[in-house]
Scaffold this active site. Structure first.
Site, PDB file in Angstrom:
ATOM      1  N   ASP A  71    -105.213  -1.860 -83.983  1.00  0.00           N
ATOM      2  CA  ASP A  71    -105.282  -1.558 -85.478  1.00  0.00           C
ATOM      3  C   ASP A  71    -105.287  -2.515 -86.478  1.00  0.00           C
ATOM      4  OD1 ASP A  71    -104.897   0.620 -87.650  1.00  0.00           O
ATOM      5  OD2 ASP A  71    -102.935   0.310 -87.621  1.00  0.00           O
TER       6      ASP A  71
ATOM      7  N   MET B 113     -98.905  -4.450 -81.261  1.00  0.00           N
ATOM      8  CA  MET B 113     -99.685  -4.220 -79.784  1.00  0.00           C
ATOM      9  C   MET B 113    -100.756  -3.315 -80.515  1.00  0.00           C
ATOM     10  SD  MET B 113     -99.711  -4.282 -76.532  1.00  0.00           S
ATOM     11  CE  MET B 113    -100.607  -3.594 -75.466  1.00  0.00           C
TER      12      MET B 113
ATOM     13  N   HIS C   7     -96.131   0.023 -89.008  1.00  0.00           N
ATOM     14  CA  HIS C   7     -96.086   1.123 -87.768  1.00  0.00           C
ATOM     15  C   HIS C   7     -94.576   1.493 -87.860  1.00  0.00           C
ATOM     16  CE1 HIS C   7    -100.036  -0.165 -85.807  1.00  0.00           C
ATOM     17  NE2 HIS C   7    -100.372   0.536 -87.080  1.00  0.00           N
TER      18      HIS C   7
ATOM     19  N   SER D 261     -97.213  -4.325 -86.346  1.00  0.00           N
ATOM     20  CA  SER D 261     -96.829  -3.478 -85.673  1.00  0.00           C
ATOM     21  C   SER D 261     -95.655  -4.092 -84.705  1.00  0.00           C
ATOM     22  CB  SER D 261     -97.720  -2.775 -84.696  1.00  0.00           C
ATOM     23  OG  SER D 261     -97.378  -1.683 -83.921  1.00  0.00           O
ATOM     24  N   THR D 262     -95.662  -3.910 -83.593  1.00  0.00           N
ATOM     25  CA  THR D 262     -94.563  -4.356 -82.890  1.00  0.00           C
ATOM     26  C   THR D 262     -94.007  -5.787 -83.292  1.00  0.00           C
ATOM     27  OG1 THR D 262     -95.282  -2.976 -80.989  1.00  0.00           O
ATOM     28  CG2 THR D 262     -93.633  -4.645 -80.573  1.00  0.00           C
TER      29      THR D 262
END
Length: 348
Positions: free
Chosen positions: A284, A281, A188, A162-163
């Site tokens: 998930d 973050m 994401h 993600s991030t």
């Protein structure tokens, strides 16, 4: 801790709306709202903000030029304000290469209404950025010349992030040889951004990188990226592994979701899967990785020191679903070493 925020945008409306959102958060303090890079530079020097929101398209000096100079002179967590267009996506990906932490997509319809709907997302992303690690601008490097004695379709490498993940995934893929087992990826990202991201990766890596359309057979030398707004599932089809897209509700707060991808692998290919969870973050992917680990997959997580945000890997580690915790620059090498040790596979 109070987060000092600087807004940089040439649109008076966007500056006003973002300012209102920042002021509404009790843990944030707005140090200024700059209409251009010159005013922004002065405010950075004066207040040393903790987080900057930055528009890409600005007069005098564009956002990318300002970002590049900022990261050299005064490294600061930056959130890009991006448009959901191909041009906007490409510019945003370049910003992430230059060291931006993340981005916030501008709403397409009704700017004022759209920003209001994004209020909590913006506040959350500013908080995440304030705790993140600013990474230096990445330099494009030649793909690793490591080889792998592998010609089969038996093994699958699964990557979730993600991030901070766009750059982490790029670094990981650059280190994979051209005959790597097929790689499935969930990052994401919104629709449109994944299209541009897949093209960008494909132009840099030795393996082919495509955005999944659905129905593809997983083959060596290829990486398959989940498109924005669709979950990616892997299914057994006779002797093959094939990809399917699902337009179903969010899972773990995301769509695509790493948990969905990992759980589908746990059901059909656990003992043939090498799972990798990278910077991001939230949680998930943690539960899905635990399920894979329980069923015999080899599982790896990025270490805290090399993560932009040590959220998803930390959750996976805490659940007990990780075999090894490694720095990003050692991840691909560890995967290759493992595949050599198990002699990969030979089924075509």
């Amino acid at each position: 801790m109070t987060i000092k925020v600087l807004i940089v945008d040439d649109s008076a409306l966007i500056r006003s709306l973002l300012s209102e959102i920042v002021k509404s958060a009790k843990d944030m303090f707005l140090v200024g709202a700059a209409p251009d890079a010159y005013v922004a530079r002065d405010l950075v020097n004066r207040f040393s903000p903790d987080v900057i929101t930055l528009d890409i398209e600005m007069p005098k000096v564009d956002g990318l030029t300002f970002l590049e100079k900022l990261m050299k002179a005064h490294p600061t967590p930056v959130l890009m304000i991006s448009t959901l267009t191909e041009q906007g996506a490409n510019a945003t990906l370049r910003a992430l290469e230059l060291g931006a932490i993340d981005y916030i997509a501008k709403p397409k319809l009704g700017v004022a209404q759209g920003i209001e709907e994004y209020r909590q997302l913006i506040i959350d992303k500013i908080r995440i950025a304030a705790k993140s690690k600013v990474k230096p601008a990445t330099k494009q490097k030649s793909a690793n010349t490591a080889t792998l004695n592998y010609t089969g379709t038996e093994k699958i490498i699964a990557v979730g992030a993600s991030t901070g993940g766009t750059e982490a995934i790029k670094e990981f893929l650059l280190d994979l040889p051209s005959n790597s087992p097929g790689v499935v990826i969930t990052q994401h990202m919104p629709p449109g951004f994944t299209t541009s991201y897949a093209k960008r990766l494909d132009s840099l890596c030795k393996i082919n990188v495509i955005e999944v359309k659905g129905g593809e057979r997983i083959l060596p030398g290829n990486a398959y990226l989940a498109p924005g707004s669709y979950h990616l599932l892997i299914e057994r089809s006779g002797a093959d592994y094939r990809l399917r897209l699902a337009d179903t509700p969010l899972v773990s707060g995301h769509k695509p979701s790493v948990d969905v991808m990992f759980n589908s692998l746990a059901q059909c290919a656990a003992q043939n899967t090498v799972a990798v969870i990278l910077t991001g973050m939230g949680k998930d992917g943690a539960a899905g990785m635990f399920s894979l680990h329980q069923q015999g997959s080899y599982t790896l997580a990025q270490d805290e020191a090399s993560c932009v945000v040590f959220g998803m890997p930390k959750e996976a580690i805490n659940l007990g679903g990780v075999d090894k915790v490694l720095p990003l620059n050692a991840m691909a090498g560890a995967v290759i070493k493992y595949l050599h040790s198990v002699n990969a596979g030979s089924r075509l």
